[in-house]
Scaffold this motif. Structure first.
Motif, mmCIF file in Angstrom:
data_model
loop_
_atom_site.group_PDB
_atom_site.id
_atom_site.type_symbol
_atom_site.label_atom_id
_atom_site.label_comp_id
_atom_site.label_asym_id
_atom_site.label_seq_id
_atom_site.Cartn_x
_atom_site.Cartn_y
_atom_site.Cartn_z
ATOM 1 N N ILE A 109 -0.816 -8.515 -2.107
ATOM 2 C CA ILE A 109 -2.158 -7.917 -2.043
ATOM 3 C C ILE A 109 -2.907 -8.182 -3.348
ATOM 4 O O ILE A 109 -4.105 -8.485 -3.345
ATOM 5 N N LEU A 135 -4.189 -2.394 -3.839
ATOM 6 C CA LEU A 135 -5.263 -2.134 -2.879
ATOM 7 C C LEU A 135 -6.571 -1.841 -3.610
ATOM 8 O O LEU A 135 -7.647 -2.315 -3.202
ATOM 9 N N VAL A 152 -4.037 -8.453 4.073
ATOM 10 C CA VAL A 152 -3.702 -7.173 3.443
ATOM 11 C C VAL A 152 -3.234 -6.160 4.487
ATOM 12 O O VAL A 152 -2.249 -5.444 4.273
#
Length: 235
Positions: free
Chosen positions: A208, A142, A93
């Motif tokens: 992600i 995220l 990430v």
């Protein structure tokens, strides 16, 4: 004895919290760079573009620090199960977020070149929409990883189709415009580059999101791996 009271356990989770915060900081930095780069494009503001280019160095440093922290925790703590998946995912990430910054720089550099072109800026509502969607994907991805939310991670991947469609729309619009008026070719080529970088930012957000699914479910969905692994003879 409660294992959570042991010094090693507390130290590990303090480091885990610090790593999580670094990823949050990186995400905020990356989203801000993309937003500023797009402001620079729409305003043809070379000063804002230069600010994006200068700020990318801080994102690069944070990526290195986050990777070093995660590798150190892997080496010293030898975590298992979900903690292991989180640390491996965090390294990926942080790399993806750093690359988002690189694409923001690419957009900024296109803006610097556009500022020197005398032709007017074509009206492209799809470009603004594409930027908004790509940044929303980044934020949601995220969030999905930090929370270990597999459903949200999958939703990010589905949202990528909409960004791809907008990129195709922009390509067709600008290609038609260049054929009708060759004078816009230099500007149109730069805008195509901007659109392509936004499309790549959405792809990184998808990466992600896929890591969020792996964290939550222990299942790889990259390249439809989960389907083909269960059905190895499926084409």
């Amino acid at each position: 004895m409660n294992p959570q009271s042991l010094p090693g356990y507390r130290h590990f989770h303090d480091d885990l919290s610090a790593l999580t915060q670094q990823l949050l900081d990186m995400s905020e930095q990356a989203e801000s760079l993309v937003a500023l780069a797009m402001e620079a494009v729409l305003e043809r503001d070379a000063d804002k573009a230069d600010a994006v280019i200068d700020a990318d160095e801080a994102l690069d440093r944070t990526e290195v620090e986050a990777e070093e922290r995660a590798i150190g925790m892997l080496a010293l703590q030898q975590p298992m199960a979900r903690d292991l998946r989180f640390l491996v995912g965090a390294i990926k990430v942080s790399s993806d977020l750093e690359r988002v910054g690189d694409h923001a720089v690419n957009i900024a550099q296109a803006t610097v070149r556009m500022a020197e072109i005398k032709a007017p800026l074509p009206t492209l509502p799809a470009l603004t929409d594409m930027s908004r969607r790509a940044r929303a994907m980044l934020s949601n991805a995220l969030d999905a990883f930090i929370r270990g939310d597999g459903a949200l991670g999958r939703a990010v991947g589905k949202a990528d189709d909409e960004v791809d469609a907008l990129h195709g729309e922009i390509y067709r619009t600008l290609s038609s415009g260049m054929m009708n008026d060759p004078r816009i070719i230099p500007m149109a080529l730069e805008l195509l580059l901007v659109s392509r970088n936004l499309e790549r930012i959405a792809d990184l957000a998808t990466n992600i999101g896929e890591n969020a699914v792996y964290l939550a479910e222990g299942k790889q969905i990259r390249h439809r791996y989960d389907e083909t692994h269960e059905n190895p003879h499926q084409p």
